[in-house]
Design a protein around this motif. Structure first.
Motif, short mmCIF file in Angstrom:
data_model
loop_
_atom_site.label_atom_id
_atom_site.label_comp_id
_atom_site.label_asym_id
_atom_site.label_seq_id
_atom_site.Cartn_x
_atom_site.Cartn_y
_atom_site.Cartn_z
N GLY A 46 14.32 4.34 -10.85
CA GLY A 46 14.17 4.84 -12.22
C GLY A 46 12.85 4.53 -12.91
N ALA A 47 11.91 3.89 -12.22
CA ALA A 47 10.60 3.59 -12.81
C ALA A 47 9.50 4.14 -11.90
CB ALA A 47 10.43 2.09 -12.99
N PRO A 48 8.33 4.49 -12.48
CA PRO A 48 7.22 4.91 -11.62
C PRO A 48 6.96 3.83 -10.55
CG PRO A 48 6.67 5.26 -13.93
CD PRO A 48 7.96 4.50 -13.91
N ALA A 49 6.69 4.26 -9.32
CA ALA A 49 6.64 3.34 -8.17
C ALA A 49 5.75 2.11 -8.39
CB ALA A 49 6.20 4.10 -6.93
N ALA A 50 4.50 2.33 -8.84
CA ALA A 50 3.57 1.20 -8.98
C ALA A 50 4.06 0.23 -10.05
CB ALA A 50 2.17 1.70 -9.33
N GLU A 51 4.56 0.80 -11.13
CA GLU A 51 5.07 -0.02 -12.24
C GLU A 51 6.28 -0.84 -11.78
OE1 GLU A 51 7.46 1.18 -16.14
OE2 GLU A 51 5.58 2.29 -15.96
N TYR A 52 7.18 -0.18 -11.03
CA TYR A 52 8.36 -0.87 -10.51
C TYR A 52 7.94 -2.06 -9.65
CZ TYR A 52 12.39 -2.02 -7.65
OH TYR A 52 13.39 -2.72 -7.01
N LEU A 53 6.99 -1.84 -8.74
CA LEU A 53 6.60 -2.91 -7.81
C LEU A 53 6.06 -4.13 -8.54
CD1 LEU A 53 4.93 -0.83 -4.95
CD2 LEU A 53 6.98 -2.26 -4.75
N TRP A 54 5.18 -3.90 -9.52
CA TRP A 54 4.57 -5.06 -10.20
C TRP A 54 5.53 -5.67 -11.23
CZ3 TRP A 54 1.60 -8.86 -9.53
CH2 TRP A 54 1.10 -9.62 -10.61
N ALA A 55 6.13 -4.84 -12.07
CA ALA A 55 6.97 -5.37 -13.15
C ALA A 55 8.27 -5.97 -12.64
CB ALA A 55 7.26 -4.25 -14.16
N VAL A 58 1.78 -6.41 -5.92
CA VAL A 58 0.60 -5.68 -6.41
C VAL A 58 0.45 -4.34 -5.67
CG1 VAL A 58 -1.93 -5.76 -6.61
CG2 VAL A 58 -0.58 -7.85 -7.00
N PRO A 59 0.38 -3.22 -6.42
CA PRO A 59 0.33 -1.91 -5.77
C PRO A 59 -1.08 -1.40 -5.44
CG PRO A 59 0.75 -1.63 -8.12
CD PRO A 59 0.52 -3.10 -7.89
N ILE A 92 0.86 -1.19 0.00
CA ILE A 92 0.00 0.00 0.00
C ILE A 92 0.89 1.23 0.00
CG2 ILE A 92 -1.86 1.24 1.16
CD1 ILE A 92 -2.47 -1.48 2.63
N LEU A 93 0.65 2.12 -0.96
CA LEU A 93 1.48 3.31 -1.13
C LEU A 93 0.74 4.58 -0.72
CD1 LEU A 93 2.83 2.51 -4.73
CD2 LEU A 93 3.81 1.83 -2.53
N PHE A 94 1.51 5.56 -0.33
CA PHE A 94 1.03 6.91 -0.06
C PHE A 94 0.98 7.60 -1.43
CE2 PHE A 94 2.52 11.22 1.65
CZ PHE A 94 1.27 11.58 2.10
N GLU A 95 0.07 8.57 -1.60
CA GLU A 95 -0.09 9.20 -2.92
C GLU A 95 1.21 9.79 -3.46
OE1 GLU A 95 -3.08 12.36 -5.09
OE2 GLU A 95 -3.64 11.59 -3.12
N MET A 96 2.00 10.38 -2.57
CA MET A 96 3.27 10.97 -3.02
C MET A 96 4.25 9.90 -3.53
SD MET A 96 5.46 13.73 -0.89
CE MET A 96 4.16 14.91 -0.62
N MET A 103 3.28 7.12 -5.05
CA MET A 103 2.77 6.76 -6.38
C MET A 103 3.30 7.73 -7.45
SD MET A 103 -1.22 6.66 -7.71
CE MET A 103 -1.50 8.44 -7.79
N ASP A 104 3.47 8.98 -7.06
CA ASP A 104 3.91 10.00 -8.01
C ASP A 104 5.43 10.07 -8.16
OD1 ASP A 104 1.31 10.74 -8.59
OD2 ASP A 104 1.23 12.21 -6.98
N ARG A 105 6.14 9.25 -7.39
CA ARG A 105 7.60 9.26 -7.48
C ARG A 105 8.11 7.99 -8.16
NH1 ARG A 105 10.70 12.24 -2.67
NH2 ARG A 105 9.20 13.85 -2.15
#
Length: 296
Positions: free
Chosen positions: A85-94, A99-100, A73-77, A79-81
């Motif tokens: 080198g990859a967007p946070a949600a994308e990094y976590l799953w890929a 699962v973000p 579970i991420l804080f909104e900030m 998610m925006d960081r």
């Protein structure tokens, strides 16, 4: 509803959800536990940079993968960081197979009728659109139950399911979190009222929609078994609520089918002063213990 692999991982994955969503209010405390004193930052921006560095360190650690950590579970900030080198949600799953989720609540109202309701979220539709675009699978909103007041608890749960329906309309899966405070007077009584309210709302859900629930570890082991078995429930996760890791994992192991979604109990013992090897070893130990208690 998310992609098929993510849904399967949430329904059946053997593991737990890491709560990395400390918000502005709880960040100084989280940093202090991590060995970063308030004198180390001069502004809110610096504070958020430091907590992001901590979250990045956790998310990139060798043990932080979908093998044991099935979601985060991420804080909104966050998610925006970016992470590595990859967007946070994308990094976590890929990259990690995790699962973000996104924390969407804006905090709590003052206590009334023994509960604290969610504050209004006027920008929720826009936030959910943005989250979906960034690859977020689901959301989380936390409200609080302090006393066994039926009227308050029913209103609290009804509000949570209303927000949940809005989340589902955006193709995301809500984690509904009505937290019973661990030191609440008559905690077991409050849990009885909460379970009734949850089952009532779940029975009213239509179609093939499913929600997730994040609940305080109950006084009576397996108390939430009927909720866990409900066809409208994708997963029931437990919050640590201020229990130490040993207490929380001990209680969790006695609740079958319930998995952890710990924040403080996950980061307990981690410190900014540890070198990479010590930090990674300590985190791996925490992940192993919480995972073991989750798969009972």
């Amino acid at each position: 509803m998310g992609n098929v692999d993510q849904v399967a991982q949430m329904q059946k994955g053997a593991g737990f959800i890491a709560a990395l969503d400390q918000s502005g209010g709880s960040t100084p405390k989280a940093l202090k536990q991590y060995g970063v004193d308030e004198s180390a930052y001069r502004s809110e921006a610096e504070m958020f940079d430091l907590i992001h560095a901590m979250r990045t360190r956790i998310a990139t650690a060798p043990a932080f993968t979908g093998k044991k950590v099935i979601g985060a579970i991420l804080f909104e900030m966050t998610m925006d960081r970016e992470i590595d080198g990859a967007p946070a949600a994308e990094y976590l799953w890929a990259k990690r197979g995790v699962v973000p989720f996104l924390k969407i609540d804006k905090g709590l109202e003052a206590e009334a009728d023994g509960v604290q309701m969610l504050k209004p979220m006027p920008d929720l539709d826009a936030t959910l659109d943005r989250a979906a675009g960034k690859g977020i699978f689901g959301s989380k909103a936390r409200s609080v139950i302090a006393k066994p007041n039926a009227q308050g608890i029913n209103a609290n749960v009804a509000q949570q399911f209303e927000v949940g329906a809005q989340v589902l309309d955006h193709g995301l899966v809500p984690i509904i979190e009505p937290e019973v405070l661990i030191n609440a007077p008559s905690k077991a009584e409050a849990e009885q009222l909460l379970r009734d309210a949850l089952l009532n709302e779940l029975d009213r859900m239509s179609g093939d929609r499913q929600v997730m629930l994040k609940l305080t570890l109950p006084e009576e082991p397996d108390f939430y078994a009927p909720v866990i078995a409900h066809p409208k429930v994708m997963r029931v996760v437990a919050l640590s609520g201020g229990y130490s890791r040993d207490e929380a994992t001990g209680k969790l192991a006695a609740n079958h089918g319930m998995i952890a979604s710990f924040s403080r109990a996950l980061t307990e013992g981690l410190s900014a002063q540890q070198d990479e090897a010590a930090f990674n070893a300590r985190l791996e130990d925490a992940i192993t213990k919480i995972h073991a208690a989750s798969v009972t």
